[in-house]
Design a protein around this motif. Structure first.
Motif, short mmCIF file in Angstrom:
data_model
loop_
_atom_site.label_atom_id
_atom_site.label_comp_id
_atom_site.label_asym_id
_atom_site.label_seq_id
_atom_site.Cartn_x
_atom_site.Cartn_y
_atom_site.Cartn_z
N SER A 1 0.82 -1.22 0.00
CA SER A 1 0.00 0.00 0.00
C SER A 1 0.85 1.26 0.00
CB SER A 1 -0.92 -0.01 1.22
OG SER A 1 -0.16 -0.03 2.42
N GLY A 2 2.08 1.16 0.50
CA GLY A 2 2.96 2.32 0.48
C GLY A 2 3.23 2.82 -0.92
N ARG A 3 3.26 1.91 -1.88
CA ARG A 3 3.49 2.32 -3.26
C ARG A 3 2.34 3.16 -3.80
NH1 ARG A 3 6.24 -2.86 -6.43
NH2 ARG A 3 8.33 -2.57 -5.57
N ARG A 4 1.13 2.83 -3.38
CA ARG A 4 -0.03 3.62 -3.84
C ARG A 4 0.08 5.05 -3.32
NH1 ARG A 4 -2.69 -1.37 -3.24
NH2 ARG A 4 -3.22 -0.95 -1.06
N VAL A 5 0.50 5.19 -2.07
CA VAL A 5 0.67 6.53 -1.50
C VAL A 5 1.73 7.31 -2.27
CG1 VAL A 5 1.35 7.82 0.55
CG2 VAL A 5 -0.08 5.78 0.78
N VAL A 6 2.85 6.62 -2.55
CA VAL A 6 3.93 7.27 -3.31
C VAL A 6 3.44 7.67 -4.70
CG1 VAL A 6 6.14 6.82 -4.44
CG2 VAL A 6 5.80 6.17 -2.06
N ALA A 7 2.67 6.80 -5.37
CA ALA A 7 2.16 7.12 -6.71
C ALA A 7 1.23 8.32 -6.68
CB ALA A 7 1.44 5.90 -7.29
N TRP A 8 0.34 8.37 -5.68
CA TRP A 8 -0.56 9.52 -5.56
C TRP A 8 0.22 10.81 -5.30
CZ3 TRP A 8 -5.20 10.10 -7.25
CH2 TRP A 8 -6.06 9.01 -7.37
#
Length: 652
Positions: A215-222
């Motif tokens: 889920s950390g990747r989704r935050v980074v992408a956003w």
């Protein structure tokens, strides 16, 4: 490397931003940041390929690497160059074709960025912004990066520098170099590979850095997407670039590469399609959008721009399916001969383009007799005589104030001073005649592209704040205060990136000290800017009539469509706030019956899209004298004058 659909989608976003910006879509003026995104992606992918080869084989096959790059990039580039040069040769007049062929030759050998960076485009010459091959500068940057980076990666690998921290250090150092170079040579900072290396190194850093998981990747992408949006909103054509603001798209692209696997939006099929054809779309969209202005047919309408964008997308798809992919899939067993043959072929193309520049395209000499209609049009182009003295206008290359007296001076004469940029200075031939009729000496203090209003701005041609203009303007006002003239005339172009309030406040700030130094200050309304280059339009769409008179009825524009009413209102409000100041609108003299024409009464009226032809302006001196007579008479009757000459001079 394993294929990542999200990177293809990110490419789609990058190319869409660039095309929307070049097509003039509102809200996307900063879309050129898509090029920064491409740089980061290139750094990521190329570093991944090279490190993968080192891990697998402990060495890099440089010839094979260059052969892959050549197969990927050269065929589509050469196809675009050939088609665009052929079309330009058919449609453009010779003096407009010269610079195009020269840039095409540099683009063929991936050095157009060096050409645009180093070419000393004079203020009145066709510059980079009008070139059909301007967009190839970024391809030159990438190709030069491909020549450097494999060796740099191999050396770093051998030295044990394999951590993301090494690449981060390269990016930070490169960014410092970019900022430093930008302070003294903004063109070099924009176009050169070393000053863009930090963005490519940022992509390399992202590849080596593992980053967050799940889920950390989704935050980074956003977060990366948010930075891109903020960059698009804050960065525009008038921004100093690349500077600190370039961190926004660079970091945004890096974060999207880190977290993009979890970004479902980047897997959207239309985005991935755009990413798949992004190279071809980048190649084709700019020449199609720029061809109509290059032909002096004006700026394409929104509908025309939409059609051209779609046409370029279709060409990109065809290029991808029938040219790029078949050649890219074709493997060569002998990389070195393929690379050498390819480089030799590119050099032959570049030399051929250079040789195709006919002698007739060289600047006209006063000793030569014009033969063709195009040469006759070019021979009609005249500049104010102040430009015969280089010290009178130093453009952005200095801030020295050099008052230049024109015409004859007699003891006891009063003084008229013209304080202007190049567009205001266009009126100097007529104003000189008016001054002589009224017993006034005539002096010009001018600086090209320098707004005569106290407002800072980023000058697009040097891609930074025009500080020389600010220093010169302050010094010019001080010089006029010492001269104590009878009349000051100021004039500027309408093309500066100011709103109406900035025009008003900046003009008031200049008028107040000038009004304290002179009896009368006259503010010229900016000359209407044509949506086409006047001589080029006349050369391609005009004709010569009996007596050598020119005729070009198609080279015209309606005054109410190109005149800046907001600036007129702002200047009117400014002069109302300063006693002794008056606004003088001469556009009805230029644009008869509300039509601004490239040719008036058989004469060439404009020498480009915004500057008036000096010979034509001189023919207006009688009409200008009548227009200014009441104002000059009021100035002469003012008592007491600010200098002895105000009480001694006579008027014809």
């Amino acid at each position: 490397m394993t294929f990542r659909g999200d990177i293809e989608g990110l490419r789609g976003i990058a190319i869409a931003l660039v095309v929307l910006a070049h097509a003039g879509v509102p809200g996307f003026g900063g879309g050129f940041i898509g090029v920064d995104v491409f740089f980061v992606i290139s750094g990521y992918l190329i570093t991944g390929q090279l490190l993968g080869e080192l891990q697998a084989r402990a060495r890099i096959d440089f010839w094979a690497f260059f052969e892959r790059r050549l197969r990927r990039l050269a065929p589509a580039m050469l196809a675009m160059l050939a088609a665009t040069v052929a079309l330009a040769s058919l449609l453009l007049p010779g003096f407009a074709l010269d610079g195009q062929l020269q840039a095409a030759g540099w683009a063929a050998v991936w050095l157009s960025n060096i050409h645009f960076m180093g070419a000393d485009f004079g203020y009145f010459e066709s510059g980079a912004a009008e070139n059909l091959f301007l967009h190839t500068w970024s391809l030159g940057v990438e190709e030069q990066f491909y020549l450097l980076w494999p060796a740099a990666i191999a050396l770093a690998w051998k030295a044990g520098l394999r951590s993301w921290k090494y690449f981060a250090g390269v990016a930070v150092l490169g960014f410092a170099v970019c900022l430093a170079v930008g302070r003294w040579d903004p063109m070099a900072a924009y176009y050169s590979m070393p000053t863009r290396l930090w963005q490519l190194a940022a992509g390399a850093c992202v590849y080596v850095y593992a980053g967050p998981q799940g889920s950390g990747r989704r935050v980074v992408a956003w977060l990366g997407a948010a930075l891109l949006v903020v960059g698009l909103c804050l960065i525009g054509p008038d921004s100093a670039y690349p500077g600190v603001s370039a961190v926004l798209p660079t970091l945004g692209a890096g974060l999207l590469l880190l977290g993009g696997r979890e970004a479902a939006a980047l897997q959207w099929r239309p985005l991935r399609f755009l990413g798949r054809v992004s190279y071809g779309w980048y190649l084709w969209h700019w020449p199609l959008l720029a061809m109509l202005p290059a032909m002096s047919l004006g700026t394409p309408s929104p509908a025309e721009r939409a059609a051209l964008v779609l046409a370029s997308l279709l060409l990109a798809w065809a290029s991808s399916v029938w040219l790029e992919e078949p050649i890219r899939r074709r493997r060569s067993a002998r990389a070195r001969p393929t690379v050498l043959a390819g480089v030799l072929g590119l050099l032959v193309v570049a030399v051929g383009l250079k040789l195709s520049m006919a002698p007739a395209l060289e600047p006209m000499s006063t000793a030569r007799v014009p033969q063709t209609f195009e040469q006759k049009v070019r021979a009609r182009i005249t500049l104010p005589k102040l430009y015969e003295r280089p010290e009178c206008d130093q453009w952005f290359k200095g801030s020295a104030v050099v008052p230049c007296q024109l015409g004859q001076a007699r003891p006891g004469d009063g003084l008229m001073v013209l304080l202007a940029d190049s567009v205001g200075a266009d009126w100097s031939p007529a104003l000189e005649a008016v001054a002589q009729r009224n017993g006034l000496r005539f002096m010009v203090i001018t600086k090209s592209a320098c707004l005569i209003a106290d407002q800072p701005f980023v000058y697009e041609r040097i891609k930074r704040r025009y500080v020389e203009c600010e220093r010169w303007r302050a010094g010019a006002i001080q010089a006029i205060a010492r001269l104590r003239p009878d009349v000051v005339v100021i004039g500027s172009s309408q093309g500066y990136p100011l709103d109406a309030q900035q025009w008003q406040d900046g003009t008031v700030a200049v008028l107040r000290p000038l009004a304290a130094a002179a009896n009368k200050v006259l503010v010229l309304m900016p000359t209407p800017m044509l949506p086409f280059n006047a001589p080029a339009c006349v050369a391609t769409r005009g004709r010569e009539e009996d007596g050598g008179r020119l005729s070009a009825p198609d080279c015209a524009a309606r005054l109410d469509e190109i005149e800046r009413k907001d600036i007129e209102q702002a200047l009117g409000a400014a002069v109302a706030r300063v006693p002794g100041a008056r606004l003088v609108n001469l556009n009805d003299l230029l644009c008869l019956n509300g039509v601004c024409s490239a040719v008036v009464d058989g004469q060439l009226a404009y020498r480009d899209a915004q500057h008036l032809n000096a010979a034509y302006v001189e023919s207006l001196s009688g009409a200008l004298a009548q227009r200014l007579a009441p104002l000059l008479a009021a100035s002469q009757d003012t008592q007491p004058g600010p200098s002895p000459s105000n009480r001694q001079r006579t008027s014809n």
